[in-house]
Motif scaffolding. Structure first.
Motif, PDB file in Angstrom:
ATOM      1  N   ARG A 282      -1.159   2.323  -0.052  1.00 58.03           N
ATOM      2  CA  ARG A 282       0.059   3.630   0.094  1.00 58.03           C
ATOM      3  C   ARG A 282       1.263   3.565  -0.539  1.00 58.03           C
ATOM      4  NH1 ARG A 282       1.736   7.105   0.867  1.00 58.03           N
ATOM      5  NH2 ARG A 282       2.778   7.626   2.787  1.00 58.03           N
TER       6      ARG A 282
ATOM      7  N   ASP B  55       4.982   5.362  -2.026  1.00 57.62           N
ATOM      8  CA  ASP B  55       5.860   6.485  -1.861  1.00 57.62           C
ATOM      9  C   ASP B  55       6.616   6.389  -3.269  1.00 57.62           C
ATOM     10  OD1 ASP B  55       5.223   7.719   0.580  1.00 57.62           O
ATOM     11  OD2 ASP B  55       6.635   6.305   1.458  1.00 57.62           O
TER      12      ASP B  55
ATOM     13  N   ARG C  53       9.244  14.083  -4.256  1.00 59.23           N
ATOM     14  CA  ARG C  53       8.509  12.920  -3.716  1.00 59.23           C
ATOM     15  C   ARG C  53       6.984  12.971  -3.713  1.00 59.23           C
ATOM     16  NH1 ARG C  53       7.025  11.896   1.686  1.00 59.23           N
ATOM     17  NH2 ARG C  53       7.117   9.690   2.319  1.00 59.23           N
TER      18      ARG C  53
ATOM     19  N   GLU D 205       3.266  11.282  -2.526  1.00 59.41           N
ATOM     20  CA  GLU D 205       2.725  10.211  -1.697  1.00 59.41           C
ATOM     21  C   GLU D 205       1.432   9.906  -2.392  1.00 59.41           C
ATOM     22  OE1 GLU D 205       2.101  11.569   2.250  1.00 59.41           O
ATOM     23  OE2 GLU D 205       4.243  12.116   2.405  1.00 59.41           O
TER      24      GLU D 205
ATOM     25  N   THR E 190      -2.234   7.596  -2.474  1.00 60.36           N
ATOM     26  CA  THR E 190      -3.056   6.521  -1.952  1.00 60.36           C
ATOM     27  C   THR E 190      -4.108   6.190  -3.072  1.00 60.36           C
ATOM     28  OG1 THR E 190      -2.992   7.668   0.195  1.00 60.36           O
ATOM     29  CG2 THR E 190      -4.811   6.297  -0.090  1.00 60.36           C
TER      30      THR E 190
ATOM     31  N   PHE F  32       7.901   3.902  -8.899  1.00 61.31           N
ATOM     32  CA  PHE F  32       7.753   3.512  -7.330  1.00 61.31           C
ATOM     33  C   PHE F  32       8.849   2.041  -7.332  1.00 61.31           C
ATOM     34  CE2 PHE F  32       3.513   4.653  -8.531  1.00 61.31           C
ATOM     35  CZ  PHE F  32       3.204   5.535  -7.831  1.00 61.31           C
TER      36      PHE F  32
END
Length: 352
Positions: A65, A67, A82, A84, A86, A114
């Motif tokens: 994970r 961000d 932003r 997210e 995975t 990141f």
């Protein structure tokens, strides 16, 4: 069979968000075709015999994970979104397939940042997934990912709390070795070194196999007729040594007991009429009632989501009505459910 055949009502308060401490303090429901016994994982040796073999999935969960930030320049200046991410699995070209949220805010060719050291470019997308090309590879990528990534907790836990530093240990098995999973083989989370030593002293044997659990393990079944469902694919390996150990145990009259549905699915993929064979590659085996088990005699597993493929698997092993009875007992007795929850030892006819 219909999807509703595998449904049940689960109180929200039974969803575990943290594991038992110590790991072996988790409860263990031991079920045969005729009996149910409440125990703890630390008692597991009471139910195993010398010569039994536990099959353990030695995949290692990556902190998948991430961000990140997407920067975009335009007439109104720079905008930042932003994102997210995975990670799902590496591609043959050395990139990563990934889930991006929100995917629509990133264009092909754009970069997601990141922190200071890790960046990824979106090189394409398909079926709701993006393909990411990272600026780092090999050991440098692994080290940086370990620094900036978080453990990919299942959606039903992530909805209740964010991943934290404790999950780096809690969501990893005691024997994790081969990096590649984005979800843990959760029945294995109940073991520690002391329990393994006690089982070995009793004469229980262990075989390691590898199945890299993917995020697809949490995807819901969306068809009413389960025969129409198509399983996600996961990469696995049964080495020649592992196959030989399993076959030798069976020939000697010992029981083959996978720890977790991932280990069970893998050895059943590798099973033939001549025993378990060495095997490597993707598997999308879908085990439902009526399946003939050729490798596993029993199963240690956690308690699963309603209407999930794993509910179908345990129903195939124990019978649909028996699993309903087992789950009714677990709910009324306040067992904790899902990845960080309690465990069951399922001993079908002939294995008890």
């Amino acid at each position: 069979m219909k999807l509703s055949d595998f449904d049940f009502d689960l109180p929200d308060g039974l969803i575990a968000t943290r594991p038992a401490r110590p790991r072996t303090a988790a409860r263990l429901l031991v079920a045969t075709p005729d009996t149910m016994t409440d125990a703890t994982v630390s008692d597991l040796g009471d139910w195993l015999r010398p010569g039994d073999r536990l099959v353990l999935n030695d995949t290692r969960v990556i902190p998948a994970r991430l961000d990140g930030l997407r920067h975009r320049s335009g007439e109104a200046g720079e905008t930042v979104a932003r994102i997210e991410v995975t990670l799902l699995q590496p591609t043959p070209e050395g990139h990563w397939s990934a889930l991006l949220k929100p995917l629509k805010k990133v264009r092909d060719g754009e970069e997601i940042v990141f922190g200071d050291a890790l960046r990824a470019t979106v090189t394409g997308r398909a079926e709701g997934q993006a393909i990411l090309s990272f600026n780092l590879t090999g050991d440098a990528f692994d080290a940086t990912l370990n620094s900036v990534g978080a453990m990919p907790l299942p959606p039903y836990i992530a909805a209740l709390r964010p991943a934290d530093e404790a999950d780096r240990t809690d969501y990893q098995t005691a024997w994790a070795k081969h990096t590649g999973a984005v979800a843990a083989p959760t029945a294995s989370l109940h073991f520690d070194a002391a329990l393994l030593d006690r089982l070995a002293a009793k004469g229980v044997q262990f075989t390691h196999v590898t199945l890299h659990v993917g995020a697809g393990t949490f995807l819901p079944v969306k068809v009413d007729d389960i025969a129409e469902h198509r399983m996600h694919s996961e990469w696995g390996q049964v080495t020649p040594q592992a196959a030989e150990e399993i076959n030798a145990t069976r020939a000697a009259g010992g029981r083959i007991i996978p720890v977790g549905t991932t280990a069970l699915r893998l050895i059943e993929t590798a099973a033939t009429e001549r025993g378990v064979q060495p095997w490597e590659g993707p598997t999308d085996i879908f085990i439902t009632p009526g399946f003939r088990f050729r490798a596993a005699d029993a199963l240690m597993t956690n308690f699963h989501l309603p209407k999930s493929t794993l509910m179908m698997l345990v129903s195939a092993l124990m019978g649909r009505q028996r699993i309903r009875d087992i789950y009714e007992h677990a709910i009324s007795s306040r067992y904790r459910f899902f990845s960080y929850g309690d465990a069951s030892l399922l001993l079908p006819q002939g294995a008890d």
